[in-house]
Motif scaffolding. Structure first.
Motif, mmCIF file in Angstrom:
data_model
loop_
_atom_site.group_PDB
_atom_site.id
_atom_site.type_symbol
_atom_site.label_atom_id
_atom_site.label_comp_id
_atom_site.label_asym_id
_atom_site.label_seq_id
_atom_site.Cartn_x
_atom_site.Cartn_y
_atom_site.Cartn_z
ATOM 1 N N ALA A 54 0.836 -1.217 0.000
ATOM 2 C CA ALA A 54 0.000 0.000 0.000
ATOM 3 C C ALA A 54 0.864 1.258 0.000
ATOM 4 O O ALA A 54 0.637 2.181 -0.803
ATOM 5 C CB ALA A 54 -0.932 -0.017 1.225
ATOM 6 N N ILE A 55 1.873 1.309 0.858
ATOM 7 C CA ILE A 55 2.662 2.547 0.950
ATOM 8 C C ILE A 55 3.696 2.658 -0.180
ATOM 9 O O ILE A 55 4.017 3.762 -0.613
ATOM 10 C CB ILE A 55 3.323 2.728 2.347
ATOM 11 N N THR A 56 4.153 1.504 -0.672
ATOM 12 C CA THR A 56 5.140 1.541 -1.768
ATOM 13 C C THR A 56 4.476 2.015 -3.055
ATOM 14 O O THR A 56 5.067 2.768 -3.837
ATOM 15 C CB THR A 56 5.768 0.143 -1.979
ATOM 16 N N LYS A 57 3.231 1.547 -3.256
ATOM 17 C CA LYS A 57 2.496 1.937 -4.463
ATOM 18 C C LYS A 57 2.416 3.459 -4.570
ATOM 19 O O LYS A 57 2.582 4.035 -5.643
ATOM 20 C CB LYS A 57 1.089 1.338 -4.374
ATOM 21 N N GLU A 58 2.176 4.115 -3.459
ATOM 22 C CA GLU A 58 2.032 5.577 -3.485
ATOM 23 C C GLU A 58 3.361 6.264 -3.779
ATOM 24 O O GLU A 58 3.407 7.212 -4.561
ATOM 25 C CB GLU A 58 1.443 6.096 -2.165
ATOM 26 N N SER A 59 4.440 5.788 -3.173
ATOM 27 C CA SER A 59 5.715 6.467 -3.462
ATOM 28 C C SER A 59 6.162 6.166 -4.887
ATOM 29 O O SER A 59 6.748 7.028 -5.558
ATOM 30 C CB SER A 59 6.803 6.148 -2.439
ATOM 31 N N HIS A 60 5.842 4.999 -5.377
ATOM 32 C CA HIS A 60 6.133 4.669 -6.785
ATOM 33 C C HIS A 60 5.382 5.644 -7.702
ATOM 34 O O HIS A 60 5.949 6.206 -8.638
ATOM 35 C CB HIS A 60 5.704 3.215 -7.049
ATOM 36 N N ARG A 61 4.103 5.869 -7.390
ATOM 37 C CA ARG A 61 3.278 6.778 -8.205
ATOM 38 C C ARG A 61 3.879 8.189 -8.204
ATOM 39 O O ARG A 61 3.998 8.837 -9.247
ATOM 40 C CB ARG A 61 1.851 6.787 -7.615
ATOM 41 N N VAL A 62 4.294 8.653 -7.034
ATOM 42 C CA VAL A 62 4.873 9.998 -6.947
ATOM 43 C C VAL A 62 6.172 10.061 -7.765
ATOM 44 O O VAL A 62 6.397 10.996 -8.534
ATOM 45 C CB VAL A 62 5.136 10.371 -5.459
ATOM 46 N N LEU A 63 6.998 9.044 -7.640
ATOM 47 C CA LEU A 63 8.284 9.042 -8.378
ATOM 48 C C LEU A 63 8.051 8.983 -9.893
ATOM 49 O O LEU A 63 8.719 9.687 -10.652
ATOM 50 C CB LEU A 63 9.151 7.854 -7.943
ATOM 51 N N GLU A 64 7.107 8.150 -10.316
ATOM 52 C CA GLU A 64 6.810 8.063 -11.763
ATOM 53 C C GLU A 64 6.367 9.435 -12.284
ATOM 54 O O GLU A 64 6.737 9.829 -13.383
ATOM 55 C CB GLU A 64 5.685 7.044 -12.030
ATOM 56 N N THR A 65 5.578 10.136 -11.479
ATOM 57 C CA THR A 65 5.104 11.459 -11.903
ATOM 58 C C THR A 65 6.276 12.430 -12.001
ATOM 59 O O THR A 65 6.440 13.128 -13.002
ATOM 60 C CB THR A 65 4.060 11.997 -10.883
ATOM 61 N N LEU A 66 7.116 12.441 -10.976
ATOM 62 C CA LEU A 66 8.233 13.390 -10.957
ATOM 63 C C LEU A 66 9.261 13.085 -12.056
ATOM 64 O O LEU A 66 9.893 13.989 -12.583
ATOM 65 C CB LEU A 66 8.932 13.361 -9.588
#
Ligand code: IPM
Ligand code: MG
Length: 381
Positions: free
Chosen positions: A51-63
């Motif tokens: 759950a928490i990795t998915k969110e940081s992955h999403r943020v990194l992909e965006t950046l």
């Protein structure tokens, strides 16, 4: 004493001597700028990890979207580092997962459940510990900041030696006698001390503090401390001091003294313990990220465990993603994306400490980790 005990001791010594040879012949730090494509592996882990990795992955992909589009960076999701798979394989890291990991350069890793005696799982080695050793991630950098109290610490926890080096290979000599081992090598102590001083030097920090228990654990901690003293001589502009772990643990709660510490370098187990204490001042382990740095690989993770209780109670979607987002800041810095790292760090500071419009409580009384990640992204300028 039986033959097997001697054999076990011999095996441990041979393994460690071989490790020293490997350290001696290791190439220098990888230079990411020479790579056509930098591969970032994403491992969700288990418990609240996915759950928490998915969110940081999403943020990194965006950046990093532009770099991904240009083929400079590739994200690879690696499944299979779950406790179920690890238990089935009877290994801390299943072979196929390890092979995929080794094709990457940098890893973002969620927490993984560490079996302990009495669990329903076989008592296999911690996946964290195994990965740090397997990829030779010798420096565990753990920052803790509380600006309102003047706290700005960077811990350099030695990550491959001490009580962890052969933590799963202790020996029951007889029914009554159990022996574990703690290990320090010249090469292992030098490389962590050098990294800590080099960091202090580059960041304009003026003090490095070694933390050991060299008054009692004389041989291994003694070596670690002596080597820190030697390395300190190469940095006359940085003041060096050393403390024992017991009084250091006390000093971290001394409001008058603690803000004076800057960079701390310490053996594995003391680093494990002291950084949980330190993180507590910043809001708890849920807010703390870390970088595990080696010469060929680097892995970024939370400093906490997988919180299986939250999953059992159906609360994983309310888990705090801040630790993994902080780890993502460190990942960005490490791959040279310093501006993006600053932006994400600033957004996190606003969301966690200043504006606090969306709040994580770990339950349905607060936001989900996805909502919090959206909030953080909305603050990235
Ligand atoms: C950490 C954790 C691990 C450690 C556990 C999960 C094995 O506490 O990363 O600090 O002891 O290193
Ligand atoms: Mg720990």
């Amino acid at each position: 004493m039986n033959e097997n005990t001697i054999k076990s001791f011999e095996k441990i010594i041979e393994m460690q001597l071989k490790r020293i040879e490997n350290m001696k012949s290791q190439a220098d730090f990888i230079d990411y700028s020479t790579l056509p494509t930098l591969i970032i592996g994403v491992l969700g882990g288990d418990g609240i990890g996915p759950a928490i990795t998915k969110e940081s992955h999403r943020v990194l992909e965006t950046l990093l979207a532009d770099k991904v589009k240009a083929g400079k960076i590739e994200f690879r999701v690696i499944d299979g580092l779950t406790i179920e798979n690890r238990a089935a394989a009877g290994k801390a890291i299943p072979d196929d997962v390890l092979a995929e990991i080794k094709e990457c350069h940098v890893l973002l890793k969620g927490p993984t459940t560490t079996p302990r005696a009495g669990d329903p799982w076989p008592n296999i080695e911690s996946a964290n510990v195994a990965m740090r050793k397997e990829l030779d991630l010798f420096a565990n950098m753990r920052p803790v900041k509380v600006p309102s109290q003047g706290i700005d610490w960077m811990f350099f926890r030695e990550n491959t030696e001490g009580g962890y080096a052969v933590g799963s290979l202790g020996v029951n000599v007889t029914d009554d006698l159990a022996i574990d081992f703690t290990i320090a090598t010249t090469q292992g102590s030098e490389r962590i001390a050098e990294l800590a001083f080099d960091y202090a030097n580059r960041m304009g920090r003026t003090r490095v503090t070694a933390v050991t228990k060299a008054n009692v654990i004389k041989t291994t901690d003694g070596k670690f401390l002596n080597i820190c003293k030697e390395v300190a001589k190469k940095y006359p502009d940085i003041s060096f001091d050393d403390w024992y772990i017991d009084i250091m643990t006390a000093k971290l709660v001394d409001e008058k003294r603690r803000r004076d510490f800057q960079v701390m370098v310490l053996p594995n187990l003391y680093g494990d313990i002291l950084t949980d204490e330190a993180a507590e001042f910043q809001g708890g382990v849920g807010t703390a990220g870390s970088a595990n740095i080696g010469k060929r690989y680097a892995m970024f993770e939370a400093i906490h465990g997988s919180a299986p209780r939250m999953v059992a109670e159906g609360r994983d979607k309310y888990a705090d993603p801040c630790s993994m987002l902080r780890a993502s800041v460190m990942l960005l810095e490490h791959i040279g994306e310093v501006e993006l790292a600053k932006k994400l760090e600033r957004a996190l500071d606003i969301c966690m400490y200043e504006e606090k419009k969306v709040v994580i409580t770990g339950r349905d009384t607060g936001a989900t980790c996805a909502e919090f990640a959206d909030y953080v992204m909305s603050k990235i300028q």
